[in-house]
Design an enzyme around this catalytic site. Structure first.
Site, PDB file in Angstrom:
ATOM      1  CG  ASN A  85     -17.667   9.237  11.033  1.00 14.23           C
ATOM      2  OD1 ASN A  85     -18.721   8.636  11.527  1.00 14.23           O
ATOM      3  ND2 ASN A  85     -17.760   9.859  10.048  1.00 14.23           N
ATOM      4  CG  HIS A 115      -1.453 -13.126  16.326  1.00 16.21           C
ATOM      5  ND1 HIS A 115      -2.217 -13.583  17.565  1.00 16.21           N
ATOM      6  CD2 HIS A 115      -2.365 -12.221  15.945  1.00 16.21           C
ATOM      7  CE1 HIS A 115      -3.242 -13.245  17.775  1.00 16.21           C
ATOM      8  NE2 HIS A 115      -3.538 -12.322  16.940  1.00 16.21           N
ATOM      9  N   GLY A 142     -10.775   6.846   5.795  1.00 21.59           N
ATOM     10  CA  GLY A 142     -11.804   5.660   5.969  1.00 21.59           C
ATOM     11  C   GLY A 142     -11.213   4.364   5.533  1.00 21.59           C
ATOM     12  CB  THR A 165       3.549  -1.506   7.580  1.00 21.58           C
ATOM     13  OG1 THR A 165       4.431  -0.995   6.590  1.00 21.58           O
ATOM     14  CG2 THR A 165       2.417  -2.080   6.770  1.00 21.58           C
ATOM     15  NE  ARG A 180       6.559   1.466  -0.414  1.00 25.88           N
ATOM     16  CZ  ARG A 180       6.662   0.597   0.638  1.00 25.88           C
ATOM     17  NH1 ARG A 180       7.120   1.095   1.721  1.00 25.88           N
ATOM     18  NH2 ARG A 180       7.239  -0.556   0.392  1.00 25.88           N
TER      19      ARG A 180
END
Length: 188
Positions: A85, A115, A142, A165, A180
């Site tokens: 989308n 980085h 979203g 993550t 989680r």
């Protein structure tokens, strides 16, 4: 023979994104994004054709609603019947593989660019990347953010606004920041 900055980037090593070769590729990519984002699906040159000319692989039935943003494009592969989308951002310094039949909601961000944590190294302008792999039939809500190096298994669901993550198992539902796994509701 030393590696070019592009070769370093593509191999996941530290590299300088400001080198002339990568800057030229980013300018070329910006021109393509301008064409894609101003395209009209009704024109003879369809959006699917534009995607196929620029991305690494684009399956049948792929739809990406503009605006769409990426770093290079040539590191992005998308499986058949995937829908992305409005306002998706893919930082593709390394491969991003999105499987078949995925649903990706507005404003999702997928990052391979990374980085250094060491401030002295970061100050030099060096950066690196880690690839992202999204399996088949994945639903990403979203505003979710997928961080470098993450693999999302088939049939997984990523809740809206989640920051992913770490890897997500096939069939898992993850939510939150950091994301989680949501535990199934207890039977009453």
């Amino acid at each position: 023979m030393s590696l070019s900055e592009k070769q370093k980037m593509l191999s996941g090593q530290l590299y300088h994104a400001g080198c002339p070769e990568l800057q030229a590729e980013q300018r070329s990519n910006k021109q393509w994004m301008d064409r894609y984002n101003s395209s009209d699906e009704q024109l003879k040159l369809s959006r699917h054709t534009l995607l196929a000319e620029h991305l690494a692989a684009v399956g049948e039935g792929v739809i990406i609603r503009p605006p769409f943003y990426c770093d290079y494009g040539y590191n992005i592969s998308i499986g058949a019947n995937t829908f992305i989308n409005f306002s998706c951002v893919i930082l593709d310094v390394l491969p991003v593989h999105i499987g078949h039949d995925c649903q990706i909601a507005p404003s999702v961000q997928i990052y391979t660019a990374d980085h250094p944590l060491d401030p002295d190294v970061r100050r030099t302008g060096l950066e690196s990347g880690r690839p992202v792999h999204i399996g088949n039939n994945v639903w990403i809500g979203g505003g979710a953010i997928i961080l470098p190096g993450v693999t999302i298994g088939d049939d997984a669901v990523i809740g809206a606004g989640s920051v992913v993550t770490r890897d997500v198992a096939a069939g898992a539902v993850v939510v939150g920041n950091p994301a989680r796994e949501r535990q199934p509701a207890q039977a009453q």
